[in-house]
Design an enzyme around this catalytic site. Structure first.
Site, PDB file in Angstrom:
ATOM      1  N   ARG A 125      56.692  53.189  17.187  1.00 36.19           N
ATOM      2  CA  ARG A 125      55.512  52.647  17.433  1.00 36.19           C
ATOM      3  C   ARG A 125      55.269  52.019  18.904  1.00 36.19           C
ATOM      4  O   ARG A 125      55.901  51.007  19.209  1.00 36.19           O
ATOM      5  CB  ARG A 125      55.367  51.498  16.319  1.00 36.19           C
ATOM      6  CG  ARG A 125      53.843  51.155  16.161  1.00 36.19           C
ATOM      7  CD  ARG A 125      53.638  49.884  15.390  1.00 36.19           C
ATOM      8  NE  ARG A 125      53.847  48.954  15.929  1.00 36.19           N
ATOM      9  CZ  ARG A 125      54.718  47.775  15.569  1.00 36.19           C
ATOM     10  NH1 ARG A 125      55.056  47.724  14.425  1.00 36.19           N
ATOM     11  NH2 ARG A 125      55.065  46.946  16.232  1.00 36.19           N
ATOM     12  N   GLU A 144      55.326  47.261  24.553  1.00 36.52           N
ATOM     13  CA  GLU A 144      56.679  47.739  24.535  1.00 36.52           C
ATOM     14  C   GLU A 144      56.606  48.810  23.539  1.00 36.52           C
ATOM     15  O   GLU A 144      55.680  49.212  22.906  1.00 36.52           O
ATOM     16  CB  GLU A 144      57.667  46.691  23.785  1.00 36.52           C
ATOM     17  CG  GLU A 144      57.141  46.266  22.246  1.00 36.52           C
ATOM     18  CD  GLU A 144      58.421  45.631  21.486  1.00 36.52           C
ATOM     19  OE1 GLU A 144      59.572  45.804  21.983  1.00 36.52           O
ATOM     20  OE2 GLU A 144      57.919  45.192  20.542  1.00 36.52           O
ATOM     21  N   ASN A 146      58.731  50.231  20.020  1.00 38.67           N
ATOM     22  CA  ASN A 146      59.752  50.091  19.219  1.00 38.67           C
ATOM     23  C   ASN A 146      60.192  51.281  18.522  1.00 38.67           C
ATOM     24  O   ASN A 146      59.580  52.122  18.146  1.00 38.67           O
ATOM     25  CB  ASN A 146      59.141  49.404  18.002  1.00 38.67           C
ATOM     26  CG  ASN A 146      58.269  47.842  18.328  1.00 38.67           C
ATOM     27  OD1 ASN A 146      58.971  47.201  18.672  1.00 38.67           O
ATOM     28  ND2 ASN A 146      56.939  48.163  18.485  1.00 38.67           N
ATOM     29  N   SER A 151      57.579  48.577  11.898  1.00 39.14           N
ATOM     30  CA  SER A 151      57.035  48.520  10.455  1.00 39.14           C
ATOM     31  C   SER A 151      55.464  48.304  10.786  1.00 39.14           C
ATOM     32  O   SER A 151      54.866  48.626  11.680  1.00 39.14           O
ATOM     33  CB  SER A 151      57.582  47.249  10.085  1.00 39.14           C
ATOM     34  OG  SER A 151      57.327  46.069  10.919  1.00 39.14           O
ATOM     35  N   LYS A 279      64.252  46.627  26.350  1.00 43.84           N
ATOM     36  CA  LYS A 279      63.252  46.249  27.497  1.00 43.84           C
ATOM     37  C   LYS A 279      63.973  46.590  28.868  1.00 43.84           C
ATOM     38  O   LYS A 279      62.953  46.953  29.763  1.00 43.84           O
ATOM     39  CB  LYS A 279      63.066  44.710  27.321  1.00 43.84           C
ATOM     40  CG  LYS A 279      62.848  44.255  25.858  1.00 43.84           C
ATOM     41  CD  LYS A 279      61.566  43.721  25.542  1.00 43.84           C
ATOM     42  CE  LYS A 279      60.902  43.411  24.415  1.00 43.84           C
ATOM     43  NZ  LYS A 279      61.418  43.755  22.894  1.00 43.84           N
ATOM     44  N   LYS A 338      61.631  38.313  29.388  1.00 40.77           N
ATOM     45  CA  LYS A 338      61.926  38.976  28.113  1.00 40.77           C
ATOM     46  C   LYS A 338      63.589  39.086  28.019  1.00 40.77           C
ATOM     47  O   LYS A 338      64.003  39.789  28.779  1.00 40.77           O
ATOM     48  CB  LYS A 338      61.340  40.245  27.808  1.00 40.77           C
ATOM     49  CG  LYS A 338      59.618  40.222  27.778  1.00 40.77           C
ATOM     50  CD  LYS A 338      59.254  41.285  27.130  1.00 40.77           C
ATOM     51  CE  LYS A 338      57.733  41.201  26.892  1.00 40.77           C
ATOM     52  NZ  LYS A 338      57.172  42.529  26.417  1.00 40.77           N
ATOM     53  N   GLU A 342      64.521  42.047  19.756  1.00 42.72           N
ATOM     54  CA  GLU A 342      63.569  42.605  18.906  1.00 42.72           C
ATOM     55  C   GLU A 342      63.096  41.800  17.928  1.00 42.72           C
ATOM     56  O   GLU A 342      63.916  40.703  17.708  1.00 42.72           O
ATOM     57  CB  GLU A 342      63.618  43.912  18.353  1.00 42.72           C
ATOM     58  CG  GLU A 342      64.280  44.871  19.193  1.00 42.72           C
ATOM     59  CD  GLU A 342      62.889  45.644  20.283  1.00 42.72           C
ATOM     60  OE1 GLU A 342      61.743  45.591  19.828  1.00 42.72           O
ATOM     61  OE2 GLU A 342      63.551  45.990  21.363  1.00 42.72           O
ATOM     62  N   GLY A 343      61.811  41.793  17.323  1.00 48.68           N
ATOM     63  CA  GLY A 343      61.513  40.977  16.240  1.00 48.68           C
ATOM     64  C   GLY A 343      60.664  39.666  16.373  1.00 48.68           C
ATOM     65  O   GLY A 343      60.197  39.004  15.587  1.00 48.68           O
ATOM     66  N   ARG A 424      47.124  44.340  15.165  1.00 50.73           N
ATOM     67  CA  ARG A 424      47.418  43.172  14.832  1.00 50.73           C
ATOM     68  C   ARG A 424      46.795  41.963  15.431  1.00 50.73           C
ATOM     69  O   ARG A 424      46.647  42.494  16.966  1.00 50.73           O
ATOM     70  CB  ARG A 424      48.959  42.876  15.114  1.00 50.73           C
ATOM     71  CG  ARG A 424      49.687  43.767  13.960  1.00 50.73           C
ATOM     72  CD  ARG A 424      51.132  43.602  14.380  1.00 50.73           C
ATOM     73  NE  ARG A 424      51.511  44.161  15.876  1.00 50.73           N
ATOM     74  CZ  ARG A 424      52.800  43.959  16.354  1.00 50.73           C
ATOM     75  NH1 ARG A 424      53.790  43.468  15.624  1.00 50.73           N
ATOM     76  NH2 ARG A 424      52.812  44.614  17.513  1.00 50.73           N
TER      77      ARG A 424
HETATM   78  P1  ADP Z   1      59.355  42.052  20.211  1.00 50.43           P
HETATM   79  O1  ADP Z   1      60.455  43.242  20.548  1.00 50.43           O
HETATM   80  O2  ADP Z   1      60.221  40.608  20.069  1.00 50.43           O
HETATM   81  O3  ADP Z   1      58.396  42.469  19.353  1.00 50.43           O
HETATM   82  P2  ADP Z   1      57.498  42.087  22.287  1.00 50.43           P
HETATM   83  O4  ADP Z   1      57.709  42.636  23.829  1.00 50.43           O
HETATM   84  O5  ADP Z   1      56.612  43.211  21.488  1.00 50.43           O
HETATM   85  O6  ADP Z   1      58.874  41.712  21.806  1.00 50.43           O
HETATM   86  O7  ADP Z   1      56.847  40.607  22.465  1.00 50.43           O
HETATM   87  C1  ADP Z   1      56.459  40.057  21.346  1.00 50.43           C
HETATM   88  C2  ADP Z   1      54.929  39.570  21.371  1.00 50.43           C
HETATM   89  O8  ADP Z   1      54.848  38.855  22.618  1.00 50.43           O
HETATM   90  C3  ADP Z   1      54.072  40.709  21.497  1.00 50.43           C
HETATM   91  O9  ADP Z   1      53.524  41.135  20.300  1.00 50.43           O
HETATM   92  C4  ADP Z   1      52.937  40.099  22.359  1.00 50.43           C
HETATM   93  O10 ADP Z   1      52.114  39.506  21.358  1.00 50.43           O
HETATM   94  C5  ADP Z   1      53.613  39.039  23.185  1.00 50.43           C
HETATM   95  N1  ADP Z   1      53.896  39.750  24.641  1.00 50.43           N
HETATM   96  C6  ADP Z   1      54.580  40.515  25.007  1.00 50.43           C
HETATM   97  N2  ADP Z   1      54.647  40.627  26.259  1.00 50.43           N
HETATM   98  C7  ADP Z   1      53.780  40.183  26.657  1.00 50.43           C
HETATM   99  C8  ADP Z   1      52.932  40.636  27.708  1.00 50.43           C
HETATM  100  N3  ADP Z   1      53.309  41.449  28.787  1.00 50.43           N
HETATM  101  N4  ADP Z   1      51.770  40.306  27.992  1.00 50.43           N
HETATM  102  C9  ADP Z   1      51.047  39.305  26.944  1.00 50.43           C
HETATM  103  N5  ADP Z   1      51.861  39.073  25.852  1.00 50.43           N
HETATM  104  C10 ADP Z   1      52.879  39.684  25.617  1.00 50.43           C
HETATM  105 MG    MG Z   2      56.776  43.892  19.667  1.00 50.00          MG
END
Ligand code: ADP
Ligand code: MG
Length: 448
Positions: A125, A144, A146, A151, A279, A338, A342-343, A424
């Site tokens: 996803r 990102e 996944n 899920s 990442k 970052k 994940e999660g 979401r």
């Molecule tokens: P994870 O693997 O923990 O899901 P993500 O990279 O998806 O990590 O980041 C988790 C959440 O943080 C995202 O769902 C989003 O809401 C927020 N986020 C992540 N990266 C960004 C970004 N570059 N700008 C704004 N919000 C972000």
């Molecule tokens: Mg995410």
């Protein structure tokens, strides 16, 4: 983004009645989660949190996200097959991040022994936010991708009926008709079924690896229910809904992961594909020339992919990393730090990011992180519904996910498609976190 639910959101009494109707419909449709008090029991369940109204999403961005999904499938698959790229990309990170290092060790070991599996299944996803721009037209930017345990494809198949119901109650029949149908669980199941078929043993099973305490069980069941139950012992396909966080592994679990990786079952994902979703890989893919190297002769796919990339910066020791740190310290609100996790709930923002960067600055440990440009979508109003809380009208932002499925047999790509979406939405005060983390809620795009 303007909403056309404006006046509806002001009428508190009407909202309460609508919320009751929406919640009952969500329960009836199976938009369910186990409770945090009893995460292993289906005796008492509640609805998964969701928005009362669908959120407006520009059709052009939806179409763009769908159009680039097959390219992302190809890219992930190409990265997973490119051992040299993975080794080079992750070399600094694995020295500092134990979890990634352990995954990488298994990857190296199966490469050395020879990969036993011949069928490869990707269920991923790709997540995006809509970056606001000065000219008013938002841009699709990837958060990102996944590649393990992506899920909510199951529950996202059930939410359109809820929003259609809400709009129908308001006699907004035309608007209700604009809610897109969505069935990722069917598409994900078809991918699993295809991999199972290519494995070529009629008695073999699909093994779904789930967490012991899994609140999101109904999301998994939605996919399971699309597959026919069969008898037998041999495993054709291993589908992970677990194994993406360090705390999900005991020593025994690491051994089991290696055992599965050595087997000829199609793993979803295999270790290389899980690593392709880190990442660090995402950041290295944004370097000039990388996409061209991984997808040779496909300039159009490369252009589509690159258009969705936000600013991504390596924090490896050296001048490039030093400059990135200086930029982030000079304008903290424009960046996200970052780790390889994940999660949800792992990223650092604002003052926390500043403190972490100051601490990491002179340490090799900084290579276990990447820096990313912070995406700033235009906030809008919606009403969030959660078990145990009153309906709340708040300023929100959304994140769109597109589900991708591909199946490869040896070197031949047998299936490559998109199979649906997930929207979401969360209150703007939360920087991080998804639905499982208790921050975001399920939603549907209302195309405009
Ligand atoms: P994870 O693997 O923990 O899901 P993500 O990279 O998806 O990590 O980041 C988790 C959440 O943080 C995202 O769902 C989003 O809401 C927020 N986020 C992540 N990266 C960004 C970004 N570059 N700008 C704004 N919000 C972000
Ligand atoms: Mg995410």
């Amino acid at each position: 983004m303007a909403t056309n639910w404006g006046s509806l959101l002001q009428n508190e009494q009407q909202l309460e009645e609508l919320a009751r109707q929406a919640v009952d419909r969500a329960l009836a449709e199976g938009v369910l989660l186990r409770t945090s008090q009893e995460p292993s029991s289906s005796e008492v369940v509640s609805y998964a949190p969701f928005t009362l109204f669908p959120s407006l999403v520009p059709s052009a961005l939806l179409e763009q996200a769908y159009a680039v999904q097959m390219d992302f499938n190809l890219l992930v698959d190409a990265v997973s097959q490119n051992a040299a790229f993975l080794e080079q990309t992750l070399s600094s990170t694995i020295k500092q991040d134990d979890f990634t290092a352990r995954l990488f060790d298994i990857h190296k070991q199966v490469l050395k022994e020879g990969i036993a599996q011949t069928v490869f299944l990707g269920l991923n996803r790709s997540d995006y936010m809509f970056q606001r721009s000065t000219d008013g037209s938002p841009a699709l930017k990837q958060i990102e991708i996944n590649t393990i345990s992506a899920s909510f494809g199951g529950l996202a198949s059930r939410t359109p009926a809820v929003h259609r119901h809400v709009l129908s109650v308001l006699s907004k029949t035309k608007e209700a008709g604009k809610i897109l149908s969505n069935n990722p669980s069917k598409g994900l199941a078809l991918g699993i079924a295809k991999a199972w078929e290519l494995y070529g043993s009629t008695n073999a099973l699909v093994l779904l690896i789930a967490q012991e305490k899994e609140r999101n069980i109904f999301d998994q069941r939605a996919i399971e229910n699309e597959l026919l139950a069969r008898d037998g012992q041999e495993i054709a396909v291993v589908y992970f809904r677990d194994g993406y966080m360090p705390r999900q592994y005991s020593l025994q679990n690491w051994e089991a992961r290696l055992l599965l990786e050595r087997s000829c079952a199609a793993k979803c994902p295999d270790i290389a594909t899980q690593l392709a979703g880190t990442k660090k890989v995402q950041q290295e893919l944004s370097r000039p020339g990388m996409l061209e190297m991984l997808l040779p002769g496909q300039p159009e796919a490369v252009a589509r992919l690159r258009a969705t990339f936000a600013g991504l910066y390596s924090l490896d020791m050296g001048e490039e990393g030093d400059q990135a740190i200086a930029k982030a310290l000079a304008a903290p609100s424009r960046f996200v730090l970052k780790p390889q996790r994940e999660g949800g709930g792992n990223n650092l923002y604002g003052e926390e990011m500043v403190q972490a960067l100051k601490q990491l600055k002179d340490s090799e440990e900084r290579a276990s992180y990447i820096l990313m440009e912070k995406i700033e979508p235009e906030p809008f109003e919606n009403c969030l519904l959660r078990p145990g809380s009153p309906a709340q009208v708040v300023q929100c932002i959304s994140e769109l996910g597109i589900f991708g499925v591909y199946v490869r047999q040896e070197k031949t790509l047998v299936m490559n498609k998109h199979v649906g979406h997930l929207l979401r939405t969360k209150a703007i005060e939360h920087a991080d976190g998804g639905v499982a983390a208790g921050v975001a809620v399920l939603d549907n795009p209302y195309p405009v």
